[in-house]
Design a protein around this motif. Sequence first.
Motif, PDB file in Angstrom:
ATOM      1  N   ALA A 150      -3.341 -41.899  -5.124  1.00 37.64           N
ATOM      2  CA  ALA A 150      -2.382 -40.874  -5.533  1.00 37.64           C
ATOM      3  C   ALA A 150      -2.715 -39.608  -4.768  1.00 37.64           C
ATOM      4  CB  ALA A 150      -2.460 -40.637  -7.035  1.00 37.64           C
ATOM      5  N   SER A 151      -1.687 -38.878  -4.361  1.00 36.94           N
ATOM      6  CA  SER A 151      -1.900 -37.644  -3.612  1.00 36.94           C
ATOM      7  C   SER A 151      -1.069 -36.511  -4.202  1.00 36.94           C
ATOM      8  CB  SER A 151      -1.497 -37.825  -2.147  1.00 36.94           C
ATOM      9  OG  SER A 151      -2.297 -38.789  -1.529  1.00 36.94           O
ATOM     10  N   PHE A 152      -1.617 -35.316  -4.079  1.00 33.51           N
ATOM     11  CA  PHE A 152      -0.875 -34.120  -4.467  1.00 33.51           C
ATOM     12  C   PHE A 152      -1.398 -32.946  -3.656  1.00 33.51           C
ATOM     13  CE2 PHE A 152      -4.373 -34.612  -7.427  1.00 33.51           C
ATOM     14  CZ  PHE A 152      -4.921 -33.351  -7.526  1.00 33.51           C
ATOM     15  N   LEU A 153      -0.664 -31.860  -3.680  1.00 29.94           N
ATOM     16  CA  LEU A 153      -1.023 -30.683  -2.884  1.00 29.94           C
ATOM     17  C   LEU A 153      -1.629 -29.597  -3.751  1.00 29.94           C
ATOM     18  CD1 LEU A 153       2.175 -30.397  -0.644  1.00 29.94           C
ATOM     19  CD2 LEU A 153      -0.006 -31.490  -0.087  1.00 29.94           C
ATOM     20  N   LEU A 154      -2.578 -28.872  -3.170  1.00 31.84           N
ATOM     21  CA  LEU A 154      -3.141 -27.672  -3.780  1.00 31.84           C
ATOM     22  C   LEU A 154      -3.069 -26.552  -2.755  1.00 31.84           C
ATOM     23  CD1 LEU A 154      -6.458 -28.835  -5.529  1.00 31.84           C
ATOM     24  CD2 LEU A 154      -4.345 -28.089  -6.638  1.00 31.84           C
ATOM     25  N   PRO A 155      -2.770 -25.337  -3.192  1.00 34.61           N
ATOM     26  CA  PRO A 155      -2.802 -24.211  -2.260  1.00 34.61           C
ATOM     27  C   PRO A 155      -4.221 -24.002  -1.734  1.00 34.61           C
ATOM     28  CG  PRO A 155      -1.676 -23.612  -4.301  1.00 34.61           C
ATOM     29  CD  PRO A 155      -2.313 -24.948  -4.522  1.00 34.61           C
ATOM     30  N   LYS A 161      -9.147 -28.015 -13.263  1.00 34.75           N
ATOM     31  CA  LYS A 161      -9.041 -26.551 -13.359  1.00 34.75           C
ATOM     32  C   LYS A 161      -8.246 -25.982 -12.185  1.00 34.75           C
ATOM     33  CE  LYS A 161     -11.770 -22.399 -13.784  1.00 34.75           C
ATOM     34  NZ  LYS A 161     -12.993 -21.748 -13.469  1.00 34.75           N
ATOM     35  N   LEU A 162      -8.530 -26.455 -10.968  1.00 35.45           N
ATOM     36  CA  LEU A 162      -7.787 -25.978  -9.798  1.00 35.45           C
ATOM     37  C   LEU A 162      -6.310 -26.329  -9.909  1.00 35.45           C
ATOM     38  CD1 LEU A 162     -10.232 -26.736  -6.864  1.00 35.45           C
ATOM     39  CD2 LEU A 162      -9.558 -24.493  -7.735  1.00 35.45           C
ATOM     40  N   TRP A 163      -6.005 -27.547 -10.375  1.00 30.69           N
ATOM     41  CA  TRP A 163      -4.606 -27.960 -10.541  1.00 30.69           C
ATOM     42  C   TRP A 163      -3.912 -27.043 -11.552  1.00 30.69           C
ATOM     43  CZ3 TRP A 163      -1.920 -29.945 -14.790  1.00 30.69           C
ATOM     44  CH2 TRP A 163      -0.624 -30.363 -14.507  1.00 30.69           C
ATOM     45  N   GLN A 164      -4.579 -26.733 -12.672  1.00 32.36           N
ATOM     46  CA  GLN A 164      -3.992 -25.835 -13.671  1.00 32.36           C
ATOM     47  C   GLN A 164      -3.726 -24.453 -13.078  1.00 32.36           C
ATOM     48  OE1 GLN A 164      -7.022 -26.243 -16.748  1.00 32.36           O
ATOM     49  NE2 GLN A 164      -5.524 -27.261 -18.080  1.00 32.36           N
TER      50      GLN A 164
END
Length: 129
Positions: A45-50, A115-118
Amino acid sequence: MLKLTYTENSFYLECLTLSLEEWVTQRVIFSLRVGQNLCVQPSTASFLLPVNLPGVEALKTEARRADGGIIDLAICDAEYMEVTLRGSWLSDGSEEADGVFVTTMSDRTEFFLHKLWQEAQSCASVMSE
């Protein structure tokens, strides 16, 4: 354990205290009781973080140190980093995209990633207002 639930427009990331084995066992028992098919298969699974989130550099260090092979981090462009996780996809076995992705890493990495995702979600909601 991290659980990613995909929705029509996005996804939701949860950090659960159950072990992966306990959670899957509960899911199997539930599926048996309600007569629902359950397919469990290895997946990613993949998603983006700033990239400008405070703590991204520490996540890179933690991922290399403790969880190599489960989490990969790659810079996409000047604004975003792609987080790819290895784990299991649970679904009813149909070709639809409905399902849940679960994975397990060190508690510290799971908590930090959650925490970073939130923080990314709260930044996105502030910008959209």
